[in-house]
Design a protein around this motif. Structure first.
Motif, PDB file in Angstrom:
ATOM      1  N   ILE A 347       0.871  -1.182   0.000  1.00  0.00           N
ATOM      2  CA  ILE A 347       0.000   0.000   0.000  1.00  0.00           C
ATOM      3  C   ILE A 347       0.901   1.224   0.000  1.00  0.00           C
ATOM      4  O   ILE A 347       1.830   1.319   0.808  1.00  0.00           O
ATOM      5  N   LEU A 348       0.630   2.161  -0.900  1.00  0.00           N
ATOM      6  CA  LEU A 348       1.443   3.368  -1.009  1.00  0.00           C
ATOM      7  C   LEU A 348       0.619   4.600  -0.639  1.00  0.00           C
ATOM      8  O   LEU A 348      -0.568   4.688  -0.961  1.00  0.00           O
ATOM      9  N   VAL A 349       1.274   5.559   0.029  1.00  0.00           N
ATOM     10  CA  VAL A 349       0.689   6.872   0.297  1.00  0.00           C
ATOM     11  C   VAL A 349       1.564   7.892  -0.408  1.00  0.00           C
ATOM     12  O   VAL A 349       2.786   7.909  -0.220  1.00  0.00           O
ATOM     13  N   THR A 350       0.965   8.722  -1.270  1.00  0.00           N
ATOM     14  CA  THR A 350       1.742   9.669  -2.064  1.00  0.00           C
ATOM     15  C   THR A 350       1.316  11.096  -1.783  1.00  0.00           C
ATOM     16  O   THR A 350       0.214  11.358  -1.316  1.00  0.00           O
ATOM     17  N   GLY A 351       2.211  12.011  -2.100  1.00  0.00           N
ATOM     18  CA  GLY A 351       1.939  13.434  -1.920  1.00  0.00           C
ATOM     19  C   GLY A 351       3.239  14.161  -1.659  1.00  0.00           C
ATOM     20  O   GLY A 351       4.265  13.542  -1.338  1.00  0.00           O
ATOM     21  N   PRO A 352       3.248  15.488  -1.768  1.00  0.00           N
ATOM     22  CA  PRO A 352       4.466  16.257  -1.524  1.00  0.00           C
ATOM     23  C   PRO A 352       4.830  16.286  -0.047  1.00  0.00           C
ATOM     24  O   PRO A 352       4.046  15.863   0.811  1.00  0.00           O
ATOM     25  N   THR A 353       6.006  16.806   0.272  1.00  0.00           N
ATOM     26  CA  THR A 353       6.423  16.972   1.659  1.00  0.00           C
ATOM     27  C   THR A 353       5.431  17.868   2.395  1.00  0.00           C
ATOM     28  O   THR A 353       5.023  18.903   1.877  1.00  0.00           O
ATOM     29  N   GLY A 354       5.060  17.452   3.597  1.00  0.00           N
ATOM     30  CA  GLY A 354       4.136  18.254   4.390  1.00  0.00           C
ATOM     31  C   GLY A 354       2.672  18.044   4.079  1.00  0.00           C
ATOM     32  O   GLY A 354       1.826  18.840   4.498  1.00  0.00           O
ATOM     33  N   SER A 355       2.352  16.963   3.340  1.00  0.00           N
ATOM     34  CA  SER A 355       0.955  16.720   2.983  1.00  0.00           C
ATOM     35  C   SER A 355       0.256  15.768   3.950  1.00  0.00           C
ATOM     36  O   SER A 355      -0.894  15.399   3.735  1.00  0.00           O
ATOM     37  N   GLY A 356       0.939  15.355   5.019  1.00  0.00           N
ATOM     38  CA  GLY A 356       0.307  14.527   6.034  1.00  0.00           C
ATOM     39  C   GLY A 356       0.464  13.034   5.842  1.00  0.00           C
ATOM     40  O   GLY A 356      -0.246  12.249   6.476  1.00  0.00           O
ATOM     41  N   LYS A 357       1.394  12.608   4.978  1.00  0.00           N
ATOM     42  CA  LYS A 357       1.559  11.171   4.706  1.00  0.00           C
ATOM     43  C   LYS A 357       1.939  10.406   5.976  1.00  0.00           C
ATOM     44  O   LYS A 357       1.386   9.342   6.257  1.00  0.00           O
ATOM     45  N   THR A 358       2.901  10.938   6.738  1.00  0.00           N
ATOM     46  CA  THR A 358       3.350  10.247   7.938  1.00  0.00           C
ATOM     47  C   THR A 358       2.230  10.136   8.965  1.00  0.00           C
ATOM     48  O   THR A 358       2.075   9.110   9.632  1.00  0.00           O
ATOM     49  N   THR A 359       1.438  11.195   9.095  1.00  0.00           N
ATOM     50  CA  THR A 359       0.304  11.157  10.029  1.00  0.00           C
ATOM     51  C   THR A 359      -0.659  10.046   9.648  1.00  0.00           C
ATOM     52  O   THR A 359      -1.136   9.286  10.511  1.00  0.00           O
ATOM     53  N   THR A 360      -0.949   9.922   8.350  1.00  0.00           N
ATOM     54  CA  THR A 360      -1.854   8.864   7.889  1.00  0.00           C
ATOM     55  C   THR A 360      -1.276   7.484   8.201  1.00  0.00           C
ATOM     56  O   THR A 360      -1.979   6.598   8.698  1.00  0.00           O
ATOM     57  N   LEU A 361       0.009   7.293   7.912  1.00  0.00           N
ATOM     58  CA  LEU A 361       0.626   5.989   8.149  1.00  0.00           C
ATOM     59  C   LEU A 361       0.687   5.653   9.635  1.00  0.00           C
ATOM     60  O   LEU A 361       0.395   4.521  10.042  1.00  0.00           O
ATOM     61  N   LEU A 472      -1.812  -3.458  -3.627  1.00  0.00           N
ATOM     62  CA  LEU A 472      -3.182  -3.439  -3.115  1.00  0.00           C
ATOM     63  C   LEU A 472      -3.884  -2.132  -3.446  1.00  0.00           C
ATOM     64  O   LEU A 472      -5.086  -2.117  -3.710  1.00  0.00           O
ATOM     65  N   GLY A 473      -3.147  -1.023  -3.404  1.00  0.00           N
ATOM     66  CA  GLY A 473      -3.761   0.260  -3.717  1.00  0.00           C
ATOM     67  C   GLY A 473      -2.839   1.412  -3.387  1.00  0.00           C
ATOM     68  O   GLY A 473      -1.751   1.237  -2.808  1.00  0.00           O
ATOM     69  N   VAL A 474      -3.305   2.617  -3.759  1.00  0.00           N
ATOM     70  CA  VAL A 474      -2.525   3.841  -3.561  1.00  0.00           C
ATOM     71  C   VAL A 474      -3.454   4.926  -3.028  1.00  0.00           C
ATOM     72  O   VAL A 474      -4.585   5.076  -3.503  1.00  0.00           O
ATOM     73  N   MET A 475      -2.968   5.652  -2.045  1.00  0.00           N
ATOM     74  CA  MET A 475      -3.686   6.832  -1.561  1.00  0.00           C
ATOM     75  C   MET A 475      -2.845   8.072  -1.829  1.00  0.00           C
ATOM     76  O   MET A 475      -1.686   8.134  -1.416  1.00  0.00           O
ATOM     77  N   ALA A 476      -3.416   9.056  -2.533  1.00  0.00           N
ATOM     78  CA  ALA A 476      -2.783  10.364  -2.685  1.00  0.00           C
ATOM     79  C   ALA A 476      -3.486  11.325  -1.739  1.00  0.00           C
ATOM     80  O   ALA A 476      -4.700  11.235  -1.542  1.00  0.00           O
ATOM     81  N   GLN A 477      -2.755  12.251  -1.147  1.00  0.00           N
ATOM     82  CA  GLN A 477      -3.395  13.172  -0.209  1.00  0.00           C
ATOM     83  C   GLN A 477      -2.742  14.547  -0.207  1.00  0.00           C
ATOM     84  O   GLN A 477      -1.597  14.721  -0.635  1.00  0.00           O
ATOM     85  N   ARG A 478      -3.512  15.517   0.242  1.00  0.00           N
ATOM     86  CA  ARG A 478      -3.065  16.896   0.447  1.00  0.00           C
ATOM     87  C   ARG A 478      -3.695  17.408   1.737  1.00  0.00           C
ATOM     88  O   ARG A 478      -4.673  16.844   2.219  1.00  0.00           O
ATOM     89  N   LEU A 479      -3.162  18.500   2.267  1.00  0.00           N
ATOM     90  CA  LEU A 479      -3.772  19.169   3.406  1.00  0.00           C
ATOM     91  C   LEU A 479      -4.320  20.513   2.955  1.00  0.00           C
ATOM     92  O   LEU A 479      -3.650  21.254   2.228  1.00  0.00           O
ATOM     93  N   VAL A 480      -5.543  20.818   3.367  1.00  0.00           N
ATOM     94  CA  VAL A 480      -6.137  22.137   3.112  1.00  0.00           C
ATOM     95  C   VAL A 480      -6.490  22.766   4.449  1.00  0.00           C
ATOM     96  O   VAL A 480      -6.852  22.074   5.407  1.00  0.00           O
TER      97      VAL A 480
END
Length: 597
Positions: A347-361, A472-480
């Motif tokens: 499972i991959l989580v994608t996004g730029p630095t500071g987009s909350g990837k570590t928080t999600t993981l 299995l899948g990929v999640m892309a994310q951003r913070l607003v």
């Protein structure tokens, strides 16, 4: 409302509880029966407490509007209006502490119960929680040689910041006096500039420096900062906080004191105090004002005027948040749960630095880390130490890379593996190998959206057949940023304008949307807090048939949309429709779903 009256005064011209209660009854905010019980309860102790504080602690509701609580801030604003005195909500980040504390002594301010909040060459603004200010105002104006303006403020805020501001100012002043100013004349080259941050004899354990550091950390927690920046300059050092993704100026220290503060923080983070030429990383633990243990990651960087420090604050609440609190919709949460419940795969989580990837993981791993499983992470650096995980720090200097770490931990009987980032083919291959041998692997990539994560892995050299077998899948994310609930303003939007805003996004027109305004609660930004927007691509058997040597990312994207994947921009526009954020925030944070490369 009855005619404003400067209430009866007790000793030293202070407000009396009886008079304030009578005014509340007169204005219809409490009933005639309520004052009696409070007066009996506080009999003999009234003079030791501010009337508004005593009333606020009763947690009464307004007799006119039962849904409104008579909070201390509401009562302060009400009394200011009644007395005809301008009301001020104190924002500590907007106050130039060094300047305002220099105009009067702490003893004088404490005796009057006032706080200087703004100083200009011609004017001085003073906050008070007592309306009887005529005498000291006449006394003060000729001394400070400025026009004095009085504002009414929350009595607890005045008491708190009176102590904090003067304690900080005293520590800075005494630290500077003990150390002495570093001469800066004749600085001609980079080596001399570097020496500016290294000269001086003040011990980093001096009690004044300790007081400044303690204040800095507690203040950052109180202001909801995610990062603290300490930036040395030629004659001063700047303190800045990042709040909701935006940097705010906090305080300026003399350059010599800033160097001592930096040294103190390096000691706490167990960094090499003598090494000032190379970047260093460390971490420290302290406690928030509420008593919770907080961890900070510390990074030092040599600059022209000394060492710059950046401290990332890890919110202890992150690990107890559910997916709804992170901003996932019910549908997205269900898709994410379907992936993480699988026994093995990637499972991959994608996004730029500071987009909350570590928080999600971390939030995901916290859910998965039951006593029955072994969760192991390989990180660079370890973002937050979690007792339920077995965490490995990447150390390239001793040839412990991501790939080496995963290879070693595969011999540690893991069930779930988190790889901080897939950066190269070696790491990608070992992650795939771990998934093939029956492990659940979570990792991150830096891509614009979910489908292009597959492109990145293929570009690294991972064969398509291995991706079909393991992904299995990929999640892309951003913070607003979320709109401030205290000041957001609604306006109507017709169907034509809504279609223009959202393009062809399948989001129903809500009829009205909100815009950011700005108030003291949000520091005039219009935003308070942040939430995630997500794009979750579940690799179904149908989508896996598209993972072929002649891979076409556009086909994969369109097929994923057809199977229910929500684009980042569409997810953001749904939050706009719900009144959580603005169109500009979403457009700035999310890529065009049809223009992603």
């Amino acid at each position: 409302m009855s005619k404003p009256v400067v209430a009866e005064r007790g000793k030293a011209g202070s407000l009396t509880l009886q008079r304030v209660l009578a005014d509340l009854v007169a204005d219809g905010l409490i009933t005639r029966d309520q004052p009696a019980s409070l007066l009996v309860k506080l009999r003999g102790t009234e003079e030791r407490r501010h009337p508004l504080v005593a009333i606020a602690e009763c947690e009464w509701s307004s007799a006119r509007e039962p849904q409104r609580k008579l909070t201390l801030e509401f009562l302060t604003q009400w009394l200011a209006n009644r007395l005809g005195i301008p009301y001020l909500r104190i924002d500590p980040l907007s106050i130039e502490v060094a300047k305002v504390t220099s105009i009067m002594s702490y003893a004088y301010a404490a005796r009057l119960g006032v706080l200087p909040v703004k100083l200009t060459p011609t004017d001085l603004t003073i906050a008070t929680a007592q309306p009887a200010f005529e005498d000291w105002k006449r006394e003060l104006e000729p001394i400070v040689k400025r026009k004095v303006t009085v504002v009414f403020a929350n009595p607890k805020d005045i008491q708190r910041y009176l102590v904090e501001f003067y304690a900080l100012a005293r520590s800075v002043k005494e630290s500077e006096a003990e150390r002495g100013r570093t001469p800066v004349a004749g600085v001609q080259n980079l080596e001399q500039l570097m020496e500016l941050g290294r000269t001086g004899k003040l011990d980093a354990n001096d009690h004044h420096v300790v007081a400044i550091v303690d204040w800095l950390l507690q203040y950052a927690f109180d202001q909801r900062a995610s990062d603290i920046h300490l930036e040395p300059r030629r004659e001063t050092g700047n303190m800045r906080f990042r709040i909701d993704g935006v940097l705010h100026d906090v305080y300026q220290l003399p350059a010599t004191v800033m160097a001592a503060v930096t040294s103190r923080l390096k000691i706490l983070a167990r960094l090499d105090l003598g090494e000032k030429r190379r970047p260093q990383d460390g971490r420290l633990k302290t406690r928030s004002p509420e008593g919770k243990e907080v961890e900070l990651r510390v990074s030092s960087l040599p600059t022209a005027f000394g060492e710059k420090l950046v401290m990332r604050i890890f919110d202890p609440e992150v690990l107890v948040r559910d997916f709804e609190a992170l901003g996932l919709s019910a549908d997205d949460a269900a898709r994410w749960q379907a992936m993480i419940k699988q026994p093995h795969g990637i499972i991959l989580v994608t996004g730029p630095t500071g987009s909350g990837k570590t928080t999600t993981l971390y939030s995901t791993l916290k859910q998965l880390a039951t006593p029955e499983v072994n969760v192991v992470t390989v990180e660079d650096p370890i973002e937050q130490v979690v007792p339920e995980f077995n965490q490995v720090q990447v150390q390239p200097q001793i040839e412990l890379t991501f790939a080496d770490g995963v290879r070693a931990l595969l011999r540690q009987d893991p069930d779930i593996i988190m790889v901080g980032e897939i950066r190269d083919l070696e790491t990608a291959e070992i992650a795939v190998q771990a998934a093939l041998t029956g492990h659940l692997v979570l990792s991150t990539l830096h891509t614009n959206d979910a489908p292009t994560a597959i492109t990145r892995l293929l570009d690294l050299g991972v064969p398509p057949y291995l991706l079909r077998a393991t992904m299995l899948g990929v999640m892309a994310q951003r913070l607003v940023r979320k709109l401030c609930p205290h000041c957001k303003r609604a306006h109507d939007v017709d169907d034509a304008r809504w279609r223009e805003i959202t393009g062809d996004a399948k989001v129903a027109n809500p009829g009205r949307i909100f815009e950011a305004v700005g108030c003291l609660e949000c520091r005039e930004t219009g935003y308070l807090g942040r939430a995630g927007i997500y794009e979750i691509m579940l690799l179904t058997p149908e989508l896996k048939t598209l993972l072929v040597p002649e891979f076409d990312v556009a086909k994969l994207r369109n097929a994923a949309f057809a199977e229910g994947m929500t684009a980042l921009r569409v997810a953001g526009m749904r939050k706009v429709a719900q009144g959580q954020t603005t169109v500009d925030e979403v457009l700035g944070a999310s890529p065009d779903p049809h223009g992603v490369i």
